[in-house]
Structure formats: structure tokens, C-alpha cells
Design a protein around this motif. Structure first.
Motif, PDB file in Angstrom:
ATOM      1  N   ARG A   1       0.838  -1.215   0.000  1.00 21.61           N
ATOM      2  CA  ARG A   1       0.000   0.000   0.000  1.00 21.61           C
ATOM      3  C   ARG A   1       0.862   1.250   0.000  1.00 21.61           C
ATOM      4  O   ARG A   1       1.906   1.301   0.638  1.00 21.61           O
ATOM      5  N   ALA A   2       0.402   2.251  -0.717  1.00 27.50           N
ATOM      6  CA  ALA A   2       1.137   3.515  -0.738  1.00 27.50           C
ATOM      7  C   ALA A   2       0.148   4.652  -0.890  1.00 27.50           C
ATOM      8  O   ALA A   2      -0.926   4.475  -1.472  1.00 27.50           O
ATOM      9  N   GLY A   3       0.495   5.803  -0.354  1.00 28.67           N
ATOM     10  CA  GLY A   3      -0.397   6.942  -0.486  1.00 28.67           C
ATOM     11  C   GLY A   3       0.187   8.183   0.136  1.00 28.67           C
ATOM     12  O   GLY A   3       1.327   8.184   0.605  1.00 28.67           O
ATOM     13  N   PHE A   4      -0.632   9.241   0.131  1.00 31.66           N
ATOM     14  CA  PHE A   4      -0.177  10.552   0.592  1.00 31.66           C
ATOM     15  C   PHE A   4      -0.944  11.012   1.821  1.00 31.66           C
ATOM     16  O   PHE A   4      -2.139  10.767   1.948  1.00 31.66           O
ATOM     17  N   ALA A   5      -0.207  11.696   2.695  1.00 33.00           N
ATOM     18  CA  ALA A   5      -0.841  12.315   3.860  1.00 33.00           C
ATOM     19  C   ALA A   5      -0.302  13.717   4.005  1.00 33.00           C
ATOM     20  O   ALA A   5       0.806  14.016   3.554  1.00 33.00           O
ATOM     21  N   CYS A   6      -1.082  14.598   4.613  1.00 30.25           N
ATOM     22  CA  CYS A   6      -0.530  15.906   4.971  1.00 30.25           C
ATOM     23  C   CYS A   6      -1.042  16.304   6.339  1.00 30.25           C
ATOM     24  O   CYS A   6      -2.047  15.786   6.813  1.00 30.25           O
ATOM     25  N   PHE A   7      -0.296  17.180   6.979  1.00 30.64           N
ATOM     26  CA  PHE A   7      -0.710  17.712   8.270  1.00 30.64           C
ATOM     27  C   PHE A   7      -1.143  19.152   8.088  1.00 30.64           C
ATOM     28  O   PHE A   7      -0.474  19.918   7.389  1.00 30.64           O
ATOM     29  N   VAL A   8      -2.250  19.511   8.696  1.00 27.93           N
ATOM     30  CA  VAL A   8      -2.677  20.908   8.714  1.00 27.93           C
ATOM     31  C   VAL A   8      -2.882  21.337  10.148  1.00 27.93           C
ATOM     32  O   VAL A   8      -3.047  20.516  11.046  1.00 27.93           O
ATOM     33  N   GLY A   9      -2.893  22.620  10.344  1.00 27.10           N
ATOM     34  CA  GLY A   9      -3.087  23.157  11.679  1.00 27.10           C
ATOM     35  C   GLY A   9      -2.555  24.572  11.716  1.00 27.10           C
ATOM     36  O   GLY A   9      -1.884  25.008  10.782  1.00 27.10           O
ATOM     37  N   ARG A  10      -2.844  25.261  12.795  1.00 26.90           N
ATOM     38  CA  ARG A  10      -2.334  26.620  12.970  1.00 26.90           C
ATOM     39  C   ARG A  10      -0.818  26.608  12.889  1.00 26.90           C
ATOM     40  O   ARG A  10      -0.200  25.566  13.102  1.00 26.90           O
ATOM     41  N   PRO A  11      -0.199  27.772  12.649  1.00 28.44           N
ATOM     42  CA  PRO A  11       1.261  27.847  12.713  1.00 28.44           C
ATOM     43  C   PRO A  11       1.732  27.437  14.116  1.00 28.44           C
ATOM     44  O   PRO A  11       1.016  27.671  15.098  1.00 28.44           O
ATOM     45  N   ASN A  12       2.897  26.803  14.161  1.00 25.71           N
ATOM     46  CA  ASN A  12       3.546  26.471  15.454  1.00 25.71           C
ATOM     47  C   ASN A  12       2.897  25.378  16.280  1.00 25.71           C
ATOM     48  O   ASN A  12       3.224  25.229  17.462  1.00 25.71           O
ATOM     49  N   VAL A  13       1.996  24.606  15.684  1.00 27.92           N
ATOM     50  CA  VAL A  13       1.385  23.522  16.457  1.00 27.92           C
ATOM     51  C   VAL A  13       2.244  22.251  16.455  1.00 27.92           C
ATOM     52  O   VAL A  13       1.941  21.288  17.151  1.00 27.92           O
ATOM     53  N   GLY A  14       3.318  22.277  15.640  1.00 30.43           N
ATOM     54  CA  GLY A  14       4.241  21.133  15.641  1.00 30.43           C
ATOM     55  C   GLY A  14       4.149  20.225  14.426  1.00 30.43           C
ATOM     56  O   GLY A  14       4.596  19.088  14.463  1.00 30.43           O
ATOM     57  N   LYS A  15       3.600  20.742  13.331  1.00 29.82           N
ATOM     58  CA  LYS A  15       3.422  19.930  12.122  1.00 29.82           C
ATOM     59  C   LYS A  15       4.756  19.465  11.538  1.00 29.82           C
ATOM     60  O   LYS A  15       4.943  18.288  11.234  1.00 29.82           O
ATOM     61  N   LEU A  52       4.163   5.731   3.071  1.00 35.18           N
ATOM     62  CA  LEU A  52       3.322   6.911   3.237  1.00 35.18           C
ATOM     63  C   LEU A  52       4.153   8.150   2.913  1.00 35.18           C
ATOM     64  O   LEU A  52       5.169   8.405   3.554  1.00 35.18           O
ATOM     65  N   VAL A  53       3.722   8.888   1.925  1.00 34.60           N
ATOM     66  CA  VAL A  53       4.421  10.124   1.555  1.00 34.60           C
ATOM     67  C   VAL A  53       3.746  11.279   2.281  1.00 34.60           C
ATOM     68  O   VAL A  53       2.526  11.454   2.188  1.00 34.60           O
ATOM     69  N   ILE A  54       4.540  12.029   3.029  1.00 30.56           N
ATOM     70  CA  ILE A  54       3.963  13.117   3.807  1.00 30.56           C
ATOM     71  C   ILE A  54       4.282  14.471   3.181  1.00 30.56           C
ATOM     72  O   ILE A  54       5.417  14.761   2.819  1.00 30.56           O
ATOM     73  N   VAL A  55       3.247  15.270   3.057  1.00 32.51           N
ATOM     74  CA  VAL A  55       3.350  16.596   2.481  1.00 32.51           C
ATOM     75  C   VAL A  55       3.222  17.595   3.614  1.00 32.51           C
ATOM     76  O   VAL A  55       2.241  17.578   4.342  1.00 32.51           O
ATOM     77  N   ASP A  56       4.218  18.413   3.788  1.00 34.15           N
ATOM     78  CA  ASP A  56       4.153  19.427   4.840  1.00 34.15           C
ATOM     79  C   ASP A  56       3.411  20.640   4.287  1.00 34.15           C
ATOM     80  O   ASP A  56       3.434  20.907   3.095  1.00 34.15           O
ATOM     81  N   THR A  57       2.733  21.355   5.154  1.00 31.07           N
ATOM     82  CA  THR A  57       2.014  22.557   4.705  1.00 31.07           C
ATOM     83  C   THR A  57       2.344  23.718   5.619  1.00 31.07           C
ATOM     84  O   THR A  57       2.677  23.529   6.772  1.00 31.07           O
ATOM     85  N   SER A  77      -5.392  23.411  -1.686  1.00 33.61           N
ATOM     86  CA  SER A  77      -5.239  22.537  -2.851  1.00 33.61           C
ATOM     87  C   SER A  77      -4.510  21.259  -2.457  1.00 33.61           C
ATOM     88  O   SER A  77      -4.804  20.185  -2.976  1.00 33.61           O
ATOM     89  N   THR A  78      -3.596  21.346  -1.491  1.00 36.00           N
ATOM     90  CA  THR A  78      -2.919  20.143  -1.005  1.00 36.00           C
ATOM     91  C   THR A  78      -3.931  19.174  -0.385  1.00 36.00           C
ATOM     92  O   THR A  78      -3.860  17.968  -0.595  1.00 36.00           O
ATOM     93  N   LEU A  79      -4.889  19.722   0.359  1.00 36.35           N
ATOM     94  CA  LEU A  79      -5.880  18.887   1.049  1.00 36.35           C
ATOM     95  C   LEU A  79      -6.658  17.984   0.099  1.00 36.35           C
ATOM     96  O   LEU A  79      -7.036  16.876   0.465  1.00 36.35           O
ATOM     97  N   THR A  80      -6.897  18.488  -1.100  1.00 31.74           N
ATOM     98  CA  THR A  80      -7.687  17.700  -2.049  1.00 31.74           C
ATOM     99  C   THR A  80      -6.834  16.657  -2.772  1.00 31.74           C
ATOM    100  O   THR A  80      -7.363  15.807  -3.463  1.00 31.74           O
ATOM    101  N   GLU A  81      -5.530  16.726  -2.589  1.00 32.03           N
ATOM    102  CA  GLU A  81      -4.630  15.827  -3.324  1.00 32.03           C
ATOM    103  C   GLU A  81      -4.134  14.647  -2.497  1.00 32.03           C
ATOM    104  O   GLU A  81      -3.459  13.772  -3.009  1.00 32.03           O
ATOM    105  N   VAL A  82      -4.425  14.631  -1.201  1.00 32.62           N
ATOM    106  CA  VAL A  82      -3.900  13.556  -0.353  1.00 32.62           C
ATOM    107  C   VAL A  82      -4.982  12.511  -0.030  1.00 32.62           C
ATOM    108  O   VAL A  82      -6.170  12.751  -0.255  1.00 32.62           O
ATOM    109  N   ASP A  83      -4.550  11.368   0.505  1.00 33.73           N
ATOM    110  CA  ASP A  83      -5.466  10.289   0.855  1.00 33.73           C
ATOM    111  C   ASP A  83      -5.986  10.425   2.277  1.00 33.73           C
ATOM    112  O   ASP A  83      -7.067   9.934   2.605  1.00 33.73           O
ATOM    113  N   VAL A  84      -5.170  11.049   3.127  1.00 36.92           N
ATOM    114  CA  VAL A  84      -5.571  11.223   4.520  1.00 36.92           C
ATOM    115  C   VAL A  84      -4.962  12.521   5.059  1.00 36.92           C
ATOM    116  O   VAL A  84      -3.838  12.889   4.678  1.00 36.92           O
ATOM    117  N   ILE A  85      -5.725  13.208   5.909  1.00 36.83           N
ATOM    118  CA  ILE A  85      -5.279  14.485   6.471  1.00 36.83           C
ATOM    119  C   ILE A  85      -5.073  14.334   7.974  1.00 36.83           C
ATOM    120  O   ILE A  85      -5.922  13.748   8.657  1.00 36.83           O
TER     121      ILE A  85
END
Ligand code: GDP
Ligand code: MG
Length: 167
Positions: A1-15, A52-57, A77-85
Motif C-alpha cells: 500500500r502507498a499513499g499521501f498524507a498531509c498535516f494541517v493546523g495553525r502555525p507552530n502547532v508542531g506539524k 506513506l508520503v507526507i506533504v508538509d504545509t 489545494s494540497t488537502l484535495t490531493e492527499v489520501d488522509v489528512i
């Protein structure tokens, strides 16, 4: 299995810290200065059965400047491109407007599962963490809610497994 994930959140939350800890390699820029991350930088979590490929935001917040607006549209736009947020909220700060603003954006991305991640758990007591898990759960519909610390490494394996489960 392979896919993409990204982390979102306010600035400085530790993403960025979380992503670095997960991939075990320093690839994203971490800083306590907001808007240090201006590009989606990828890291890879390797498991015997999955990648799991992780995309930083950059931190998502109500935009006040043109740069802020550009950064926010990059995140969305990143949010719509990943498999899990992974939606990050720190354990040591009360849930606030900034978190709600992002949670509302996430409910608009209906197709993608969202895992709520309570970060910086090394800075909070057990009681604080338990309260935060509850408060965060009330921000929306989440596939899972996971407490972690990118600094102590606590629960990182579990977070990796949970994210991979949703690929
Ligand atoms: P981002 O803006 O969400 O990417 O946040 P960063 O990863 O750049 O972290 C912002 C600040 O919080 C930095 O000073 C980090 O060292 C600190 N930080 C991030 N994660 C943790 C954590 O799990 N525990 C502690 N104690 N500090 C953290
Ligand atoms: Mg960052």
C-alpha cells in the motif's frame, strides 16, 4: 500500500516537527517563527507493507496578507490531493477560533478522511491530554483521534499505523 498524507493546523502547532519525527529524517524546516514553511515538502514513512508520503504545509489561518492568502490556497489545494489528512492541535493550548477555522475548512473536504492529532503531549499532563482529546473530537467528524509528541517520540508508531490504515 502507498499513499499521501498531509498535516494541517495553525502555525507552530508542531506539524513540521511531527513530520520529521515520523520520517526519521530532517526534511522540513522547523521554526518558532510563523510562515517558515512556504512549500509542501515531502518525506516518506517506510513500513514493510506500506509507504506513506507526507506533504508538509504552511500553517493555515485566516489570511490577513496577500502572502497569507497564497499560502492558504496552497494548503487547500494540497488537502484535495492527499489520501488522509492529519489535523494538528497542540495538547498544551486551549482549542480556539484558529482551530475552529481550520476544522470548518476540513469539513468542506468531505471525501478525505481526517485524523485529529493532539500534538506536543510531552508538554501536557494526562488530564490535559484527555480533556484535549475530547475538545478536539467536538470540532468535527474525525476518522481517529491520536495523541502524540514529535519531540519525545511518544505514539509516533501508532500515528503512522493509523494514517496508513486510511490509504
Ligand atoms: P509548525 O509551524 O506547525 O510546523 O510547527 P513546528 O514543528 O515548526 O514547531 C513549532 C515550535 O514548537 C518549535 O519551536 C518546536 O520545537 C516546538 N515543538 C513542536 N513539536 C513539539 C513537541 O512535540 N513537543 C515540544 N515540547 N515542542 C514541540
Ligand atoms: Mg511547519
Amino acid at each position: 500500500r502507498a499513499g499521501f498524507a498531509c498535516f494541517v493546523g495553525r502555525p507552530n502547532v508542531g506539524k513540521s516537527t511531527l513530520m520529521n519525527a515520523l520520517v526519521g529524517q530532517k526534511v522540513a524546516i522547523t521554526s518558532n517563527k510563523p510562515q517558515t514553511t512556504r512549500r509542501a515538502i515531502r518525506g516518506i514513512v517506510h513500513r514493510p507493507d506500506a509507504q506513506l508520503v507526507i506533504v508538509d504545509t504552511p500553517g493555515l489561518h485566516r489570511p490577513r496578507t496577500l502572502l497569507g492568502e497564497r499560502l492558504d490556497s496552497l494548503v487547500l489545494s494540497t488537502l484535495t490531493e492527499v489520501d488522509v489528512i492529519g489535523f494538528c492541535v497542540p495538547a498544551n493550548e486551549k482549542v480556539g477560533k484558529g482551530d475552529r477555522f481550520i476544522a470548518d475548512k476540513l469539513t468542506a473536504v468531505k471525501k478525505t478522511p481526517v485524523v485529529a492529532v493532539v500534538t506536543k503531549c510531552d508538554l501536557a499532563s494526562r488530564e490535559q491530554i484527555a480533556e484535549q482529546l475530547l475538545a478536539v473530537s467536538e470540532l468535527g467528524e474525525f476518522a481517529d483521534v491520536v495523541p502524540v509528541s514529535g519531540v519525545s517520540g511518544d505514539q509516533l508508531d501508532i500515528l503512522g499505523d493509523v494514517l496508513i490504515k486510511h490509504l
